[in-house]
Design an enzyme around this catalytic site. Structure first.
Site, PDB file in Angstrom:
ATOM      1  CG  ASP A  14      84.163  36.895  37.026  1.00 32.92           C
ATOM      2  OD1 ASP A  14      83.414  35.941  36.772  1.00 32.92           O
ATOM      3  OD2 ASP A  14      84.655  37.105  38.149  1.00 32.92           O
ATOM      4  CD  GLU A 187      76.942  35.677  39.912  1.00 37.68           C
ATOM      5  OE1 GLU A 187      77.443  36.259  40.880  1.00 37.68           O
ATOM      6  OE2 GLU A 187      77.091  34.455  39.712  1.00 37.68           O
TER       7      GLU A 187
END
Length: 541
Positions: A14, A187
């Site tokens: 991420d 997301e």
């Protein structure tokens, strides 16, 4: 000069990448591992140096009791108004209908700190980022979690304005700006402004092989105002199972001082068993989700695209204005002379302190606490696997008096998935012994049992090492550090991967670690003294 992907090997998921002046910074998720949020910096995008974590105290992060793969999800690093801004999420529930989480904000005048105490923002959803508009207003942009079983749990992207005087969100401004595409699982949002458009980059498809990054844009930040890029995905590997890089998506966009564009993305490099089809099983990633960087350009309609196609490239040209940066050294030999753990060492959920042990004067001393399944009291210090082939070695002095006391070398993914070679006490033979055990979905197996290696009474130090060779790894021991003997069976590194864990557990977002641990189930905190640790990668990899 080229960027060789992945640029951050091992569990660095991420990525949130920004540029300040001539320096680039990346923040990565850490989940239940301490310290929370890793930081790296670079001036060439190819080589990265670690920076001390901003979450370095319990006042900023308290994860005691957090489930495996809870904790820090998808931090967001930004820079505005002379400050670094860091948004991070602490997730307390990973299984089932609920994802209880809290989003926090901290700021600092420098990447090295000092970082402010956290401002508590909301719990609407995870993967929050902060968008600084050019009119001075700021907005929290986040995934929206819907617990209702008759709804899809990923309920689009919510935007909420931040009051910078109070550092509180204004819930009356909250609105969903994008529902996502039919790929679902929307997301990891980030917003960028370019040529009058707000560009929304968001991950979709989940964290496994279907993972991708989608793009939408709008002239405003109004509710449901974003149009979808016609040639999505921006990046992804679902249709390219033979690519060296897999799972690409969830990342951040940055421009260079010369006006080039790059995108930092999470990625995975699967290992393949010879009996498994590449187009079927797709493989196993014990190194976890890593960080890659791709070159980006813009088409005549103003949409971004990855140079070389959405599958990405293993080798990417460096920026024309790159300034050479020293590469991070993965190989380490630590003799524990420092009174603090160096960057690269990690503990679980809480910082290393006097409850867990001490370091300095040539030893890391760990006091035995709970088992390696314990979510509250655990003495474990470990490092990421950074390569598929490496050797990790330690030397330990340990004098147990019961089988409830153990200390040794562990390869660890999560509380239900780990193995170790350890010293304990055999009450039948009345001697210290070395054994190997594995915890596989909480099925615990001791491999040597009555054939555990007896330690001679005059031996004070035992060397343990783990040799990892791709799909398998095995343990060895020595009484002098030179003559090594095999210990137990070859073990399967696939059991330390997201792909294996996700078959039975809802949190599968980290990667394999190797390190030292001490356990005392009797409760006497028996010390284990580790006098050295080395991690050496195979030069041939």
């Amino acid at each position: 000069m080229t960027i060789s992907n992945p640029v951050l090997t091992g569990f660095y998921a991420d990525p949130s990448m920004i540029r300040v002046g001539d320096t680039y910074y990346i923040a990565n998720s850490t989940f239940e591992w301490w310290p929370g949020v890793t930081l790296h910096q670079s001036k060439d995008l190819a080589n990265w140096q670690p920076v001390a974590s901003p979450l370095n105290s319990i006042t900023k992060l308290d994860m005691k009791g957090n489930p495996s793969s809870g904790g820090i999800w998808a931090p967001d690093l930004s820079y505005a108004d002379g400050l670094f801004w860091l948004i991070y999420t602490d997730v307390k529930v990973v299984n089932g209908a609920f994802k209880d989480c809290t989003n926090y904000l901290i700021t600092a005048p420098s990447i090295e700190g000092p970082w402010s105490d956290p401002y508590r923002l909301d719990g609407v959803g995870f993967d929050a980022s902060l968008f600084h508009d050019d009119d001075g207003r700021k907005y929290l942009v986040q995934q929206t979690w819907d617990y209702r079983e008759w709804h899809h749990p990923f309920n689009g992207i919510t935007l909420t304005e931040l009051n910078t005087e109070t550092m509180k969100l204004m819930p009356e401004t909250a609105r969903r700006i994008w529902a996502g595409t039919a790929v679902k699982v929307t997301e990891g949002p980030h917003i960028y402004k370019k040529d009058g458009y707000y560009y929304l980059f968001a991950a979709e498809g989940g964290t496994m092989w279907e993972h991708q990054e989608s793009v939408a844009r709008s002239r405003t930040l109004d509710a449901d105002s974003f149009e979808v890029m016609p040639n999505n995905p921006f990046i992804g590997n679902y249709v390219t199972p033979e690519s060296y890089l897999q799972k690409q998506g969830h990342g951040a966009l940055v421009d260079t001082p010369s006006g080039e564009w790059y995108y930092a993305s999470l990625t995975g490099r699967p290992l393949h068993d010879a009996t498994e089809p590449v187009h079927g099983t797709r493989g196993w990633c014990p190194l976890g989700r890593e960080t890659s960087i791709q070159k980006v350009e813009w088409d005549e309609d103003g949409w971004p695209y990855v140079v070389g196609g959405p599958a990405g490239q293993r080798y990417v040209p460096e920026p024309v204005d790159a300034i050479a940066t020293e590469p991070e050294q993965h190989n380490i030999e630590d003799d524990f002379t420092s009174t603090e753990l160096e960057i690269g060492w990690n503990t679980l959920r809480v910082p290393f302190d006097e409850t867990m042990g001490t370091v300095g004067d040539g030893a890391l001393t760990l006091y035995g606490q709970g088992s390696l399944c314990n979510l509250f009291e655990l003495s474990l210090v470990a490092r990421r696997w950074r390569a598929f082939q490496f050797t990790a070695t330690t030397c330990v002095e340990f004098n147990p008096s019961t089988y409830m006391q153990m200390a040794g070398l562990t390869n660890y993914y999560a509380d239900m998935f780990w193995s170790w070679a350890y010293i304990s006490w055999d009450e039948e033979r009345q001697t210290r012994v070395i054994d190997v055990a594995q915890n596989d979905r909480n099925v615990y197996t001791t491999f040597l049992r009555e054939n555990a290696v007896a330690i001679p009474e005059d031996v004070t130090k035992v060397w343990l090492r783990s040799k990892t060779d791709g799909i398998t790894y095995r343990y060895e021991y020595s009484f002098d550090g030179e003559d090594w003997q095999p210990l137990g069976p070859a073990l399967d590194s696939r059991k330390l991967s997201d792909e294996y864990v996700q078959q039975t557990y809802g949190g599968f977002f980290t990667g394999a670690f190797v390190g030292m641990a001490a356990v005392d189930l009797a409760g006497y905190r028996t010390p284990a003294r580790f006098t050295e640790f080395s991690y050496i990668e195979d030069a041939a990899e």
